[in-house]
Every structure is written in C-alpha cells, then in structure tokens.
Scaffold this motif. Sequence first.
Motif, PDB file in Angstrom:
ATOM      1  N   UNK A   1       0.825  -1.200   0.000  1.00 44.57           N
ATOM      2  CA  UNK A   1       0.000   0.000   0.000  1.00 44.57           C
ATOM      3  C   UNK A   1       0.856   1.245   0.000  1.00 44.57           C
ATOM      4  N   UNK A   2       0.196   2.365   0.137  1.00 45.53           N
ATOM      5  CA  UNK A   2       0.870   3.658   0.059  1.00 45.53           C
ATOM      6  C   UNK A   2       1.571   4.010   1.375  1.00 45.53           C
ATOM      7  N   UNK A   3       2.734   4.596   1.240  1.00 46.45           N
ATOM      8  CA  UNK A   3       3.501   5.112   2.371  1.00 46.45           C
ATOM      9  C   UNK A   3       2.790   6.338   2.942  1.00 46.45           C
ATOM     10  N   UNK A   4       2.830   6.469   4.271  1.00 47.18           N
ATOM     11  CA  UNK A   4       2.183   7.592   4.947  1.00 47.18           C
ATOM     12  C   UNK A   4       3.170   8.242   5.907  1.00 47.18           C
ATOM     13  N   UNK A   5       3.424   9.527   5.752  1.00 49.35           N
ATOM     14  CA  UNK A   5       4.268  10.225   6.730  1.00 49.35           C
ATOM     15  C   UNK A   5       3.442  10.466   7.985  1.00 49.35           C
ATOM     16  N   UNK A   6       3.984  10.090   9.146  1.00 50.23           N
ATOM     17  CA  UNK A   6       3.280  10.231  10.418  1.00 50.23           C
ATOM     18  C   UNK A   6       3.768  11.408  11.233  1.00 50.23           C
ATOM     19  N   UNK A   7       5.040  11.780  11.099  1.00 52.31           N
ATOM     20  CA  UNK A   7       5.572  12.886  11.904  1.00 52.31           C
ATOM     21  C   UNK A   7       6.776  13.505  11.231  1.00 52.31           C
ATOM     22  N   UNK A   8       6.912  14.805  11.422  1.00 46.55           N
ATOM     23  CA  UNK A   8       8.138  15.526  11.080  1.00 46.55           C
ATOM     24  C   UNK A   8       8.736  15.987  12.394  1.00 46.55           C
ATOM     25  N   UNK A   9      10.000  15.686  12.593  1.00 47.08           N
ATOM     26  CA  UNK A   9      10.649  15.888  13.884  1.00 47.08           C
ATOM     27  C   UNK A   9      11.649  17.044  13.817  1.00 47.08           C
ATOM     28  N   UNK A  10      11.869  17.675  14.963  1.00 43.99           N
ATOM     29  CA  UNK A  10      12.863  18.748  15.018  1.00 43.99           C
ATOM     30  C   UNK A  10      14.280  18.189  15.107  1.00 43.99           C
ATOM     31  N   UNK A  11      14.421  16.998  15.667  1.00 42.16           N
ATOM     32  CA  UNK A  11      15.710  16.300  15.753  1.00 42.16           C
ATOM     33  C   UNK A  11      15.573  14.925  15.104  1.00 42.16           C
ATOM     34  N   UNK A  12      16.701  14.301  14.816  1.00 39.24           N
ATOM     35  CA  UNK A  12      16.713  12.958  14.224  1.00 39.24           C
ATOM     36  C   UNK A  12      16.126  11.955  15.214  1.00 39.24           C
ATOM     37  N   UNK A  13      15.120  11.180  14.838  1.00 36.44           N
ATOM     38  CA  UNK A  13      14.622  10.126  15.723  1.00 36.44           C
ATOM     39  C   UNK A  13      15.710   9.082  15.963  1.00 36.44           C
ATOM     40  N   UNK A  14      15.921   8.746  17.236  1.00 37.94           N
ATOM     41  CA  UNK A  14      16.963   7.791  17.602  1.00 37.94           C
ATOM     42  C   UNK A  14      16.416   6.391  17.849  1.00 37.94           C
ATOM     43  N   UNK A  15      15.149   6.301  18.257  1.00 38.20           N
ATOM     44  CA  UNK A  15      14.529   4.995  18.478  1.00 38.20           C
ATOM     45  C   UNK A  15      13.024   5.153  18.350  1.00 38.20           C
TER      46      UNK A  15
END
Length: 86
Positions: free
Chosen positions: A51-65
């Motif tokens: 199926x289609x990819x969905x962006x869930x969040x845009x973060x201010x810092x790089x997600x680490x986990x």
Amino acid sequence: TSDALLAVPESGDPPRQLSAKPCGMAPPRLDGDFVYWAHGKSISRVPRARGAEQERARCSDWPLDLLVGDSELFWTNGSGVRALPK
C-alpha cells in the motif's frame, strides 16, 4: 545496492521494496498492520500487506529509536520522548 526499505518474505521469495526512503538511525518497527521507520527527520509507515507510504511525523531532531504501542507511536530524539496516535 539500495538503501530502500525492503520486506524479505519468509517463503524465500525475492525481497520487495516497501519504500525508496532509507532507514535512519532507529531500526524499523512492526505492528500487526504496518512497518514504521524513521528517515531523515521524519517518521513514516507503510502497510505490511502493500500500500501507500504515509508520513506520520516531522521531527525537530533525528529520531533515535521508535516504539509502537497498542494505540500510539513513540520516539526518542535529542529533546526527549514524543508520542502520537498510530
């Protein structure tokens, strides 16, 4: 080689591409329906069954986990722990 996010079937069939976006520092996480992963400063999901990819969040810092709960998606970054509904 590719930096794409791939699914490798247990059946031994060839891998299939889930997304052309590579994984970031956090390893991909699964729940019953979706694969979640961080790429750059964003977190996305794609259905495991296709199926289609969905962006869930845009973060201010790089997600680490990442952690996928029953109803929420959690991630850590340089600013602490964040959450949003799945």
